[in-house]
Design a protein around this motif. Structure first.
Motif, short mmCIF file in Angstrom:
data_model
loop_
_atom_site.label_atom_id
_atom_site.label_comp_id
_atom_site.label_asym_id
_atom_site.label_seq_id
_atom_site.Cartn_x
_atom_site.Cartn_y
_atom_site.Cartn_z
N LEU A 211 8.36 -3.72 -1.76
CA LEU A 211 7.24 -3.71 -0.83
C LEU A 211 6.00 -4.32 -1.49
O LEU A 211 5.84 -4.26 -2.71
N GLU A 212 5.13 -4.87 -0.68
CA GLU A 212 3.89 -5.45 -1.19
C GLU A 212 2.66 -4.62 -0.86
O GLU A 212 1.62 -4.78 -1.48
N THR A 213 2.79 -3.73 0.13
CA THR A 213 1.62 -2.99 0.59
C THR A 213 1.96 -1.54 0.88
O THR A 213 3.03 -1.24 1.39
N MET A 214 1.06 -0.64 0.52
CA MET A 214 1.15 0.73 0.98
C MET A 214 -0.27 1.22 1.30
O MET A 214 -1.24 0.64 0.81
N TYR A 215 -0.37 2.22 2.13
CA TYR A 215 -1.70 2.71 2.50
C TYR A 215 -1.66 4.22 2.70
O TYR A 215 -0.60 4.83 2.86
N VAL A 216 -2.84 4.82 2.62
CA VAL A 216 -2.99 6.26 2.79
C VAL A 216 -4.32 6.49 3.46
O VAL A 216 -5.28 5.74 3.23
#
Length: 223
Positions: A211-216
């Protein structure tokens, strides 16, 4: 990494998935873990599907997120926490199971892969320093063949193209990505690096999954 805030939505942290370069922090899996001693609390991180761990993670969240009026009786608060543990344990089990509700999965998570990461403190004969049995729920204790431990923190990594709380993301990213949810740490384990270690492990997992992106998202009151 970029950060955006509005008056209507929580703080959004958007970051590329990279394996953090921190001494002593290494990748783990459901069959292995990595030690993270911090101050007086020693804990390990583990990706898990174990039923005892799932129950303990649910208890950790119920206690970490508990916020009840001061006029509520101890019995009423304990009863409410017990119901939250039951509900969260069942929901988390369905999310990890995956698939549609007809297949035993959670509603709205048909195409989402959910991974639970826990931080556990060993419990051999006595509680870790700073922990008071009267303030804990016994269900925070995970008893497995490899030994007993208290789940002091946990989070879920939701992986997919259409994720929970998608309205918070806007147009910052596209494609398959990860959303971190239910980031929780028991009160006596806070300020000892548990949440940071959990998020770093989630970033490692994201990198392992390509994966290239994660968010919270975080409530402003928690910042």
């Amino acid at each position: 990494m970029s950060m955006a805030t509005t008056t209507r939505s929580p703080c959004i942290i958007h970051t590329p998935c990279r394996t953090p370069q921190r001494p002593g922090c290494r990748a783990s899996s459901s069959s292995s873990s990595s030690s993270r001693p911090r101050a007086s609390l020693e804990f390990t991180l583990e990706v898990t599907e174990d039923a005892a761990d799932i129950r303990a993670a649910a208890a950790c969240r119920a206690l970490a997120f508990a916020n009840y009026p001061s006029d509520r009786s101890t019995f009423a608060i304990r009863s409410a926490i017990a119901m939250k543990i039951d509900a969260e344990s069942a929901a988390l089990g369905r999310k990890i199971h995956g698939g549609s509700p007809a297949e035993g999965g959670e509603v709205g998570h048909d195409d989402i892969e959910v991974v639970c990461i826990v931080a556990r403190a060993p419990c051999v004969g006595e509680l870790p320093v700073g922990f008071d049995l009267r303030a804990l729920d016994p269900q925070c204790l995970s008893v497995r063949e490899c030994g007993s431990s208290i789940v002091v923190g946990s989070l879920d990594v939701n992986v997919g193209a259409n994720l929970p709380s998608e309205e918070l993301l806007g147009t910052l990213s596209a494609g398959r990505r990860a959303y971190l949810s239910n980031v929780s740490v028991l009160d006596p384990a806070r300020r000892q690096g548990v949440a940071r270690a959990l998020i770093e492990r989630a970033m490692q997992l994201g990198a392992e999954l390509g994966l290239e992106t994660m968010y919270v998202h975080v409530k402003v009151s928690n910042v």
